[in-house]
Design a protein around this motif. Structure first.
Motif, PDB file in Angstrom:
ATOM      1  N   SER A 224       6.541   7.396  -9.348  1.00 28.41           N
ATOM      2  CA  SER A 224       7.001   8.340 -10.356  1.00 28.41           C
ATOM      3  C   SER A 224       5.836   8.966 -11.112  1.00 28.41           C
ATOM      4  O   SER A 224       5.774  10.190 -11.300  1.00 28.41           O
ATOM      5  CB  SER A 224       7.949   7.641 -11.332  1.00 28.41           C
ATOM      6  OG  SER A 224       8.306   8.494 -12.399  1.00 28.41           O
ATOM      7  N   LEU A 225       4.882   8.139 -11.536  1.00 29.38           N
ATOM      8  CA  LEU A 225       3.753   8.640 -12.317  1.00 29.38           C
ATOM      9  C   LEU A 225       2.845   9.536 -11.490  1.00 29.38           C
ATOM     10  O   LEU A 225       2.371  10.575 -11.963  1.00 29.38           O
ATOM     11  CB  LEU A 225       2.950   7.461 -12.883  1.00 29.38           C
ATOM     12  CG  LEU A 225       3.666   6.547 -13.869  1.00 29.38           C
ATOM     13  CD1 LEU A 225       2.764   5.376 -14.257  1.00 29.38           C
ATOM     14  CD2 LEU A 225       4.109   7.309 -15.107  1.00 29.38           C
ATOM     15  N   ALA A 226       2.587   9.150 -10.254  1.00 28.43           N
ATOM     16  CA  ALA A 226       1.672   9.923  -9.404  1.00 28.43           C
ATOM     17  C   ALA A 226       2.226  11.306  -9.098  1.00 28.43           C
ATOM     18  O   ALA A 226       1.456  12.262  -8.905  1.00 28.43           O
ATOM     19  CB  ALA A 226       1.380   9.165  -8.118  1.00 28.43           C
ATOM     20  N   SER A 227       3.543  11.438  -9.047  1.00 29.16           N
ATOM     21  CA  SER A 227       4.149  12.735  -8.741  1.00 29.16           C
ATOM     22  C   SER A 227       3.878  13.762  -9.834  1.00 29.16           C
ATOM     23  O   SER A 227       3.965  14.968  -9.594  1.00 29.16           O
ATOM     24  CB  SER A 227       5.659  12.571  -8.539  1.00 29.16           C
ATOM     25  OG  SER A 227       6.287  12.203  -9.763  1.00 29.16           O
ATOM     26  N   ALA A 228       3.543  13.292 -11.047  1.00 28.27           N
ATOM     27  CA  ALA A 228       3.264  14.200 -12.162  1.00 28.27           C
ATOM     28  C   ALA A 228       1.771  14.361 -12.427  1.00 28.27           C
ATOM     29  O   ALA A 228       1.387  15.061 -13.360  1.00 28.27           O
ATOM     30  CB  ALA A 228       3.958  13.685 -13.425  1.00 28.27           C
ATOM     31  N   ALA A 229       0.924  13.726 -11.615  1.00 26.63           N
ATOM     32  CA  ALA A 229      -0.520  13.743 -11.851  1.00 26.63           C
ATOM     33  C   ALA A 229      -1.202  14.849 -11.048  1.00 26.63           C
ATOM     34  O   ALA A 229      -0.705  15.287 -10.006  1.00 26.63           O
ATOM     35  CB  ALA A 229      -1.127  12.392 -11.482  1.00 26.63           C
ATOM     36  N   ASP A 230      -2.360  15.300 -11.547  1.00 29.46           N
ATOM     37  CA  ASP A 230      -3.202  16.232 -10.806  1.00 29.46           C
ATOM     38  C   ASP A 230      -4.166  15.487  -9.884  1.00 29.46           C
ATOM     39  O   ASP A 230      -4.510  15.962  -8.810  1.00 29.46           O
ATOM     40  CB  ASP A 230      -4.006  17.104 -11.770  1.00 29.46           C
ATOM     41  CG  ASP A 230      -3.113  17.938 -12.669  1.00 29.46           C
ATOM     42  OD1 ASP A 230      -2.214  18.621 -12.140  1.00 29.46           O
ATOM     43  OD2 ASP A 230      -3.298  17.900 -13.897  1.00 29.46           O
ATOM     44  N   VAL A 231      -4.619  14.321 -10.344  1.00 26.20           N
ATOM     45  CA  VAL A 231      -5.534  13.466  -9.596  1.00 26.20           C
ATOM     46  C   VAL A 231      -5.166  12.025  -9.884  1.00 26.20           C
ATOM     47  O   VAL A 231      -4.763  11.692 -11.011  1.00 26.20           O
ATOM     48  CB  VAL A 231      -7.014  13.701  -9.994  1.00 26.20           C
ATOM     49  CG1 VAL A 231      -7.946  12.846  -9.134  1.00 26.20           C
ATOM     50  CG2 VAL A 231      -7.392  15.164  -9.901  1.00 26.20           C
ATOM     51  N   VAL A 232      -5.315  11.149  -8.896  1.00 29.33           N
ATOM     52  CA  VAL A 232      -5.091   9.710  -9.089  1.00 29.33           C
ATOM     53  C   VAL A 232      -6.383   8.978  -8.736  1.00 29.33           C
ATOM     54  O   VAL A 232      -6.997   9.250  -7.698  1.00 29.33           O
ATOM     55  CB  VAL A 232      -3.941   9.189  -8.200  1.00 29.33           C
ATOM     56  CG1 VAL A 232      -3.783   7.677  -8.360  1.00 29.33           C
ATOM     57  CG2 VAL A 232      -2.631   9.912  -8.530  1.00 29.33           C
ATOM     58  N   VAL A 233      -6.794   8.055  -9.610  1.00 26.92           N
ATOM     59  CA  VAL A 233      -7.945   7.191  -9.345  1.00 26.92           C
ATOM     60  C   VAL A 233      -7.440   5.768  -9.193  1.00 26.92           C
ATOM     61  O   VAL A 233      -6.819   5.215 -10.107  1.00 26.92           O
ATOM     62  CB  VAL A 233      -8.982   7.260 -10.485  1.00 26.92           C
ATOM     63  CG1 VAL A 233     -10.110   6.256 -10.231  1.00 26.92           C
ATOM     64  CG2 VAL A 233      -9.549   8.662 -10.618  1.00 26.92           C
ATOM     65  N   VAL A 234      -7.679   5.168  -8.027  1.00 19.75           N
ATOM     66  CA  VAL A 234      -7.271   3.789  -7.745  1.00 19.75           C
ATOM     67  C   VAL A 234      -8.547   2.985  -7.551  1.00 19.75           C
ATOM     68  O   VAL A 234      -9.319   3.263  -6.623  1.00 19.75           O
ATOM     69  CB  VAL A 234      -6.396   3.731  -6.471  1.00 19.75           C
ATOM     70  CG1 VAL A 234      -5.978   2.299  -6.186  1.00 19.75           C
ATOM     71  CG2 VAL A 234      -5.174   4.627  -6.615  1.00 19.75           C
ATOM     72  N   SER A 235      -8.778   1.990  -8.400  1.00 19.82           N
ATOM     73  CA  SER A 235     -10.088   1.343  -8.335  1.00 19.82           C
ATOM     74  C   SER A 235     -10.037  -0.110  -8.773  1.00 19.82           C
ATOM     75  O   SER A 235      -9.125  -0.547  -9.486  1.00 19.82           O
ATOM     76  CB  SER A 235     -11.094   2.104  -9.203  1.00 19.82           C
ATOM     77  OG  SER A 235     -10.648   2.226 -10.539  1.00 19.82           O
ATOM     78  N   GLY A 236     -11.062  -0.847  -8.322  1.00 22.71           N
ATOM     79  CA  GLY A 236     -11.244  -2.226  -8.749  1.00 22.71           C
ATOM     80  C   GLY A 236     -10.734  -3.242  -7.753  1.00 22.71           C
ATOM     81  O   GLY A 236     -10.275  -2.926  -6.652  1.00 22.71           O
ATOM     82  N   SER A 237     -10.817  -4.506  -8.165  1.00 26.49           N
ATOM     83  CA  SER A 237     -10.386  -5.617  -7.313  1.00 26.49           C
ATOM     84  C   SER A 237      -8.877  -5.764  -7.331  1.00 26.49           C
ATOM     85  O   SER A 237      -8.184  -5.180  -8.177  1.00 26.49           O
ATOM     86  CB  SER A 237     -11.040  -6.914  -7.795  1.00 26.49           C
ATOM     87  OG  SER A 237     -10.638  -7.204  -9.134  1.00 26.49           O
ATOM     88  N   LEU A 238      -8.360  -6.548  -6.398  1.00 24.62           N
ATOM     89  CA  LEU A 238      -6.933  -6.825  -6.313  1.00 24.62           C
ATOM     90  C   LEU A 238      -6.645  -8.230  -6.836  1.00 24.62           C
ATOM     91  O   LEU A 238      -7.343  -9.177  -6.472  1.00 24.62           O
ATOM     92  CB  LEU A 238      -6.455  -6.728  -4.860  1.00 24.62           C
ATOM     93  CG  LEU A 238      -6.585  -5.370  -4.191  1.00 24.62           C
ATOM     94  CD1 LEU A 238      -6.161  -5.481  -2.727  1.00 24.62           C
ATOM     95  CD2 LEU A 238      -5.753  -4.319  -4.907  1.00 24.62           C
ATOM     96  N   PRO A 239      -5.616  -8.393  -7.672  1.00 23.80           N
ATOM     97  CA  PRO A 239      -5.238  -9.751  -8.076  1.00 23.80           C
ATOM     98  C   PRO A 239      -4.608 -10.499  -6.907  1.00 23.80           C
ATOM     99  O   PRO A 239      -4.261  -9.896  -5.877  1.00 23.80           O
ATOM    100  CB  PRO A 239      -4.223  -9.516  -9.205  1.00 23.80           C
ATOM    101  CG  PRO A 239      -3.679  -8.152  -8.951  1.00 23.80           C
ATOM    102  CD  PRO A 239      -4.772  -7.365  -8.296  1.00 23.80           C
ATOM    103  N   ARG A 240      -4.479 -11.785  -7.071  1.00 24.60           N
ATOM    104  CA  ARG A 240      -3.909 -12.611  -6.006  1.00 24.60           C
ATOM    105  C   ARG A 240      -2.465 -12.213  -5.732  1.00 24.60           C
ATOM    106  O   ARG A 240      -1.706 -11.879  -6.633  1.00 24.60           O
ATOM    107  CB  ARG A 240      -3.988 -14.081  -6.404  1.00 24.60           C
ATOM    108  CG  ARG A 240      -5.411 -14.621  -6.419  1.00 24.60           C
ATOM    109  CD  ARG A 240      -5.475 -16.003  -7.030  1.00 24.60           C
ATOM    110  NE  ARG A 240      -5.202 -15.957  -8.466  1.00 24.60           N
ATOM    111  CZ  ARG A 240      -5.130 -17.034  -9.242  1.00 24.60           C
ATOM    112  NH1 ARG A 240      -5.274 -18.235  -8.719  1.00 24.60           N
ATOM    113  NH2 ARG A 240      -4.901 -16.901 -10.536  1.00 24.60           N
ATOM    114  N   GLY A 241      -2.110 -12.218  -4.450  1.00 27.61           N
ATOM    115  CA  GLY A 241      -0.752 -11.854  -4.051  1.00 27.61           C
ATOM    116  C   GLY A 241      -0.599 -10.414  -3.638  1.00 27.61           C
ATOM    117  O   GLY A 241       0.439 -10.024  -3.099  1.00 27.61           O
TER     118      GLY A 241
END
Length: 297
Positions: free
Chosen positions: A128-145
């Motif tokens: 939902s949030l990404a559909s309203a964004a101009d750019v998306v930044v996905v970054s960093g480590s992943l938590p367990r699971g």
């Protein structure tokens, strides 16, 4: 609006000490506590530059409440997904003495365990949030699971252009989602692709562009328009924690801009972040000084 995603959000604690005695007692000169994680740091830089930004990610427990309170006090708009586990804390110990050999040690907790139901809830919120964004930044480590290919999953959801800043298996999997930019540093790229052709490999697997940060040696961008190099005029001394996040903020500010201009701004912001005491900040004077001196070839 620029959306930043931090799945392994943290409460960042920074200790400033004149020098570290690893066998004795150390007296801390200053302590900084603030919401962190790579996407949060990106958001802080973007907000300081006047860009509209929204923070999302996973938080839980007492540490998660402290993170939410700090985001609110900093004026960073957020829409976070709650989890049962307690969010992590990171500790940076920074030497502040007069020596040019000042060191910074970073201690990162692994993060909470995330359940499949919690992760599915986040995907719904993210879509939902990404559909309203101009750019998306996905970054960093992943938590367990969280599965190692989850960044590829997010990048593959039809929405705005996605920038991925990751390490290890998440970096290797990221191109499958066809992100607009993948941003490793030189060490991360070498670990993920030991053969020395990592940037080309990431592009061949689906990434539209790859930007490699090389510290004082600047940036390398391998793109569909060609290969570009940003060279730094001098080395900035200080705390390198968060420099890569400031760099990513520079890349995210205007995805339609020509690559030389994007690289120059990104490199300048990364250098200016080294001069700041905490991640998510940058020195405006250093930025103004170094920006016009960066050479793009």
């Amino acid at each position: 609006m620029i959306l930043t995603v931090t799945l392994n959000m943290a409460l960042d604690v920074t200790y400033e000490v004149p020098s570290v005695d690893w066998d004795g007692v150390n007296r801390v000169g200053a302590v900084h506590r603030r919401a962190g994680g790579k996407g949060v740091n990106v958001a802080r830089v973007l907000a300081a530059l006047g860009r509209e930004v929204l923070v999302t990610g996973l938080v839980g427990g007492p540490t998660g409440r402290a993170i939410e309170e700090d985001l609110e006090s900093a004026g960073l708009r957020s829409e976070l997904c709650g989890i049962a586990g307690d969010s992590r804390t990171t500790l940076a110990v920074c030497e502040t003495g007069g020596s040019r050999d000042r060191r910074t040690a970073l201690f990162n907790e692994p993060g909470p365990q995330v359940t499949p139901a919690e992760l599915a809830g986040f995907v719904r919120r993210y879509t939902s949030l990404a559909s309203a964004a101009d750019v998306v930044v996905v970054s960093g480590s992943l938590p367990r699971g969280v599965p190692a290919d989850f960044y590829a999953t997010l990048a593959g959801i039809p929405a705005a252009p996605v920038i991925v800043d990751a390490d290890g298996d998440p970096l290797r999997h990221a191109p499958k989602g066809r992100p607009a930019v993948v941003k490793p540093n030189a060490e991360e790229l070498a670990r993920a692709f030991p053969g020395g052709q990592g940037a080309q490999e990431l592009r061949s697997q689906g990434a539209e562009a790859v930007v490699v940060s090389m510290g004082a040696d600047g940036l390398l961008a391998v793109t569909g328009e060609g290969t570009f190099r940003a060279r730094m005029p001098y080395t900035v001394e200080g705390n390198p924690t968060g420099a890569g996040d400031a760099l990513v903020a520079g890349l995210a500010m205007d995805m339609a801009e020509e690559w030389p201009d994007r690289l120059r701004r990104a490199a300048a912001l990364g250098a200016a972040a080294v001069a700041a005491p905490v991640a998510g900040a940058f020195d405006r004077d250093v930025y103004a000084d170094i920006h016009p001196q960066i050479v793009i070839t």
